[in-house]
Each structure stands twice: as structure tokens, then as C-alpha cells.
Design a protein around this motif. Structure first.
Motif, PDB file in Angstrom:
ATOM      1  N   GLY A  83      60.163  15.547  57.899  1.00 44.37           N
ATOM      2  CA  GLY A  83      60.525  16.833  57.307  1.00 44.37           C
ATOM      3  C   GLY A  83      60.295  16.845  55.809  1.00 44.37           C
ATOM      4  N   TYR A  84      60.661  15.758  55.147  1.00 44.50           N
ATOM      5  CA  TYR A  84      60.452  15.636  53.705  1.00 44.50           C
ATOM      6  C   TYR A  84      58.970  15.727  53.353  1.00 44.50           C
ATOM      7  CZ  TYR A  84      59.830  13.230  49.257  1.00 44.50           C
ATOM      8  OH  TYR A  84      59.434  12.896  47.991  1.00 44.50           O
ATOM      9  N   LEU A  85      58.125  15.024  54.125  1.00 43.89           N
ATOM     10  CA  LEU A  85      56.687  15.062  53.861  1.00 43.89           C
ATOM     11  C   LEU A  85      56.124  16.474  54.007  1.00 43.89           C
ATOM     12  CD1 LEU A  85      55.477  11.798  55.625  1.00 43.89           C
ATOM     13  CD2 LEU A  85      55.600  12.233  53.164  1.00 43.89           C
ATOM     14  N   LEU A  86      56.590  17.198  55.013  1.00 51.41           N
ATOM     15  CA  LEU A  86      56.108  18.567  55.200  1.00 51.41           C
ATOM     16  C   LEU A  86      56.538  19.458  54.040  1.00 51.41           C
ATOM     17  CD1 LEU A  86      56.683  19.070  59.024  1.00 51.41           C
ATOM     18  CD2 LEU A  86      54.516  18.651  57.832  1.00 51.41           C
ATOM     19  N   LEU A  87      57.764  19.295  53.582  1.00 51.04           N
ATOM     20  CA  LEU A  87      58.243  20.090  52.446  1.00 51.04           C
ATOM     21  C   LEU A  87      57.526  19.711  51.154  1.00 51.04           C
ATOM     22  CD1 LEU A  87      62.059  20.198  53.234  1.00 51.04           C
ATOM     23  CD2 LEU A  87      60.379  22.033  53.537  1.00 51.04           C
ATOM     24  N   LYS A  88      57.104  18.453  51.076  1.00 51.93           N
ATOM     25  CA  LYS A  88      56.371  17.967  49.911  1.00 51.93           C
ATOM     26  C   LYS A  88      54.882  18.340  49.994  1.00 51.93           C
ATOM     27  CE  LYS A  88      55.117  13.648  48.337  1.00 51.93           C
ATOM     28  NZ  LYS A  88      55.149  12.222  48.387  1.00 51.93           N
ATOM     29  N   LYS A  89      54.488  18.974  51.090  1.00 48.74           N
ATOM     30  CA  LYS A  89      53.126  19.439  51.354  1.00 48.74           C
ATOM     31  C   LYS A  89      52.146  18.304  51.614  1.00 48.74           C
ATOM     32  CE  LYS A  89      53.940  23.803  49.204  1.00 48.74           C
ATOM     33  NZ  LYS A  89      53.634  24.805  48.266  1.00 48.74           N
ATOM     34  N   ASP A  90      52.646  17.180  52.128  1.00 48.92           N
ATOM     35  CA  ASP A  90      51.784  16.106  52.638  1.00 48.92           C
ATOM     36  C   ASP A  90      51.603  16.399  54.134  1.00 48.92           C
ATOM     37  OD1 ASP A  90      50.474  13.824  53.376  1.00 48.92           O
ATOM     38  OD2 ASP A  90      51.877  12.443  52.413  1.00 48.92           O
ATOM     39  N   PHE A  91      50.784  17.410  54.417  1.00 48.20           N
ATOM     40  CA  PHE A  91      50.703  17.979  55.757  1.00 48.20           C
ATOM     41  C   PHE A  91      50.167  17.003  56.806  1.00 48.20           C
ATOM     42  CE2 PHE A  91      50.119  21.898  53.073  1.00 48.20           C
ATOM     43  CZ  PHE A  91      51.427  22.316  53.201  1.00 48.20           C
ATOM     44  N   LYS A  92      49.114  16.289  56.484  1.00 47.08           N
ATOM     45  CA  LYS A  92      48.492  15.405  57.484  1.00 47.08           C
ATOM     46  C   LYS A  92      49.476  14.340  57.964  1.00 47.08           C
ATOM     47  CE  LYS A  92      44.399  12.719  58.455  1.00 47.08           C
ATOM     48  NZ  LYS A  92      43.107  12.257  57.982  1.00 47.08           N
ATOM     49  N   LYS A  93      50.065  13.615  57.045  1.00 47.71           N
ATOM     50  CA  LYS A  93      51.018  12.563  57.403  1.00 47.71           C
ATOM     51  C   LYS A  93      52.293  13.157  58.000  1.00 47.71           C
ATOM     52  CE  LYS A  93      52.930   8.308  55.483  1.00 47.71           C
ATOM     53  NZ  LYS A  93      53.082   7.505  54.260  1.00 47.71           N
ATOM     54  N   LYS A 118      54.701  29.025  56.491  1.00 50.34           N
ATOM     55  CA  LYS A 118      56.081  29.375  56.818  1.00 50.34           C
ATOM     56  C   LYS A 118      56.596  28.500  57.973  1.00 50.34           C
ATOM     57  CE  LYS A 118      59.045  33.300  57.883  1.00 50.34           C
ATOM     58  NZ  LYS A 118      59.099  34.743  58.124  1.00 50.34           N
ATOM     59  N   PHE A 119      55.786  28.342  59.026  1.00 52.48           N
ATOM     60  CA  PHE A 119      56.169  27.479  60.148  1.00 52.48           C
ATOM     61  C   PHE A 119      56.372  26.042  59.678  1.00 52.48           C
ATOM     62  CE2 PHE A 119      54.674  24.246  63.155  1.00 52.48           C
ATOM     63  CZ  PHE A 119      55.685  24.336  64.093  1.00 52.48           C
ATOM     64  N   ILE A 120      55.455  25.545  58.856  1.00 56.05           N
ATOM     65  CA  ILE A 120      55.554  24.157  58.387  1.00 56.05           C
ATOM     66  C   ILE A 120      56.811  23.960  57.542  1.00 56.05           C
ATOM     67  CG2 ILE A 120      54.450  22.437  56.892  1.00 56.05           C
ATOM     68  CD1 ILE A 120      51.789  23.357  58.060  1.00 56.05           C
ATOM     69  N   LYS A 121      57.135  24.933  56.713  1.00 53.60           N
ATOM     70  CA  LYS A 121      58.346  24.834  55.892  1.00 53.60           C
ATOM     71  C   LYS A 121      59.595  24.840  56.779  1.00 53.60           C
ATOM     72  CE  LYS A 121      60.704  26.847  51.946  1.00 53.60           C
ATOM     73  NZ  LYS A 121      60.699  27.878  50.906  1.00 53.60           N
ATOM     74  N   ILE A 122      59.627  25.739  57.782  1.00 56.29           N
ATOM     75  CA  ILE A 122      60.772  25.798  58.695  1.00 56.29           C
ATOM     76  C   ILE A 122      60.885  24.494  59.490  1.00 56.29           C
ATOM     77  CG2 ILE A 122      61.658  26.938  60.772  1.00 56.29           C
ATOM     78  CD1 ILE A 122      60.500  29.567  59.585  1.00 56.29           C
ATOM     79  N   LEU A 123      59.750  23.976  59.972  1.00 57.60           N
ATOM     80  CA  LEU A 123      59.757  22.703  60.703  1.00 57.60           C
ATOM     81  C   LEU A 123      60.256  21.578  59.803  1.00 57.60           C
ATOM     82  CD1 LEU A 123      59.019  21.021  63.239  1.00 57.60           C
ATOM     83  CD2 LEU A 123      56.720  20.774  62.254  1.00 57.60           C
ATOM     84  N   GLY A 124      59.796  21.547  58.570  1.00 58.85           N
ATOM     85  CA  GLY A 124      60.241  20.521  57.632  1.00 58.85           C
ATOM     86  C   GLY A 124      61.740  20.573  57.399  1.00 58.85           C
TER      87      GLY A 124
END
Length: 142
Positions: A46-56, A4-10
């Protein structure tokens, strides 16, 4: 991992970066390549986080947020970049010591001028808080 945090950050980074570019175009009717690059970094991370490329995405988010912590005007050079919310304080030492609070959205200032007497340093707390959470989430990846 707190998805949830990662999606909001993205979403925050993607929207803030897009608004930063659009605001600049709307008010100045021009394009500044560094502005586009810095806001583009926000959009891309933000796009990468929403795309679930978490590390990058988290690594680029750390860089993006670090660039937004400190603003400075010194010896005729000014730099301040915020893609999103700015909540912090500043110290102006130009003619007297002035300490104040700042609340803004999407800031882009970069200039070289002959006003070498201005001395101003600002600190934005929002990226400091976000970096703390990003490092926590990054630690959960390994």
C-alpha cells in the motif's frame, strides 16, 4: 492508468495491514512474526502504491491478495489470512457438509492441532475482485 483506484487500493492495504497488526496486539497482547510479516506485506505494498512506485507496488499487491483468497483447515493445520474485508463462503466437511457465508474484517488464523478431523475450506471474493483490477492496471503500465 486509473490513479484513483491505485490510491484507494494503496490506502486500503496500508490501513488494513496496520489494523491487522494492532488488532492482534490488542486482543492477544503478543506478536506473531508471520502475522506481522503478512500484514507488513499489505502495509508495504500500500505504501509503495501511495508513493507511486506502481510496478513494485502492484506486483506485491498481487501476492498480498493471492494469500487472502483461500483459507483451509485440514489434517490439524489451519491457515486463513485476510487484511481487510472478507466476503465469501465456506464449506465445512468435518461431520456433515455445511455451506455458509462469511463476512469479516482482518482475520489471522494459523495453527497446528490434534483435531485432524476438521475439514474446512473458505473462499474470499474481495481479493479475487481486486486481483482482476490490479492485473488490468498492471497491463496499462507496459
Amino acid at each position: 492508468m486509473n490513479l484513483k483506484f491505485i490510491k484507494i487500493l494503496g490506502l486500503y492495504q496500508l490501513i488494513a495491514g496496520a489494523l491487522g497488526i494492532l488488532t492482534f496486539l490488542f486482543f492477544l497482547h503478543t506478536i506473531d512474526l508471520l502475522n506481522v510479516a503478512l500484514n507488513g506485506l499489505s502495509i508495504y505494498s500500500g505504501y509503495l502504491l501511495l508513493k507511486k512506485d506502481f510496478k513494485k507496488g502492484l506486483n506485491l499487491s498481487i501476492i498480498n491478495q493471492f494469500l487472502q483468497i483461500i483459507g483451509v483447515s485440514l489434517l490439524g493445520f489451519t491457515f486463513k489470512f485476510v487484511a481487510g474485508i472478507c466476503l465469501g463462503f465456506y464449506i465445512d466437511l468435518t461431520s456433515d457438509t455445511i455451506i455458509g457465508a462469511s463476512v469479516n474484517l482482518n482475520i489471522w488464523q494459523m495453527s497446528f492441532s490434534s483435531n485432524t478431523e476438521q475439514i474446512r475450506i473458505s473462499l474470499n471474493f474481495i481479493p479475487v475482485i481486486l486481483i482482476n483490477y490490479i492485473f488490468r492496471e498492471k497491463a496499462k503500465l507496459t
